[in-house]
Design an enzyme around this catalytic site. Sequence first.
Site, PDB file in Angstrom:
ATOM      1  N   GLY A  20       0.827  -1.200   0.000  1.00 38.88           N
ATOM      2  CA  GLY A  20       0.000   0.000   0.000  1.00 38.88           C
ATOM      3  C   GLY A  20       0.860   1.247   0.000  1.00 38.88           C
ATOM      4  O   GLY A  20       2.092   1.163   0.019  1.00 38.88           O
ATOM      5  N   ASP A 119      -5.194  -2.690  -6.350  1.00 41.74           N
ATOM      6  CA  ASP A 119      -5.818  -2.902  -5.030  1.00 41.74           C
ATOM      7  C   ASP A 119      -7.332  -2.732  -5.115  1.00 41.74           C
ATOM      8  O   ASP A 119      -8.097  -3.499  -4.528  1.00 41.74           O
ATOM      9  CB  ASP A 119      -5.213  -1.960  -3.971  1.00 41.74           C
TER      10      ASP A 119
END
Length: 272
Positions: A20, A119
């Site tokens: 992330g 994602d």
Amino acid sequence: MKPHKHPEHTDNIWLALEIGNSRLHWALFIGETLCSGWDTDYLRESVIQQLAECQTLNDLLEKIFPQGESLTNTLPLCPLLIASVVPSQTAIWQTYPNTHVITLDQVPLKAVYSTLGIDRALALWGAGKTWGFPMLVIDAGTALTFTAADANQCLVGGAILPGLGLQFATLGQQTGQLPLVEMQNSPSLPPRFAINTIEAIQSGVVYTILAGIKDFIEVWLQLFPDGKIAIKGGDRTLLLNYLQALYPEITARLIVEPNLIFWGIQEIVMGD
Ligand SMILES: Nc1ncnc2c1ncn2[C@@H]1O[C@H](COP(=O)(O)OP(=O)(O)OP(=O)(O)O)[C@@H](O)[C@H]1O
Ligand SMILES: CC(C)(CO)[C@@H](O)C(=O)NCCC(=O)O
Ligand SMILES: [K+]
């Protein structure tokens, strides 16, 4: 959380890594079963390079958790499945010998655009395959995103805005006299009309994010009255507590699942 299971069936162990924008998210799978999930900071490049020299999964986990416990048995190095939205980090991880970077074309979601974040695609796919489509995923991460697909598993679209932490950080960094407000983990809402600077910033950021989330959910349910809604991301619990206080009916509809991306990866790796 750290891996604590001592796997017995060693031939189908694999690791999933979500890179992330703020940190790393890990999952240890045995076959289709997610045994353990945990978060870490980014690793130093020198540490990542050492992973290539690891001979066993045990060595590898010791590198990932220098202070952590290790597995008792000696297992061979396992595959590492990576979903990354940080290209510079992805490159570093390629030194690990058994790396597979998941790309958008591997996600069966239809009608995606080429720059859609992996994602977002994986979380939507994981949520939809687990709870059904139409599905709206809210990711309360570094960026706050809405990503939706219809009953035909076609991308409807979504939205991207600065997440809670980023909103506080930019106000603190880009202004002359605003302080850096730390993320408050207090479950109570700030006063709406604040009479000091810190609470004014908290009020502004928190109430507009909550109003925005509510608005997106309402529009989503107008479009798809039986649509489902799932929420993930590091700020999910804080936002859920606030949403619960302000909009309990909407909040009751939310599926809370931090591991949506790992469910998406699992769907793709294991197939149907
Ligand atoms: N221990 C923690 N470390 C970092 N951020 C945390 C932590 N606990 C909660 N958070 C919150 O999580 C948010 C980041 O969410 P998350 O970790 O899901 O993002 P990410 O996966 O790194 O980034 P991306 O949005 O690119 O997926 C921050 O706004 C922060 O407030
Ligand atoms: C929006 C983020 C940063 C959320 O992590 C990521 O999904 C990303 O970099 N996406 C690319 C742009 C897009 O999804 O349209
Ligand atoms: K960027």
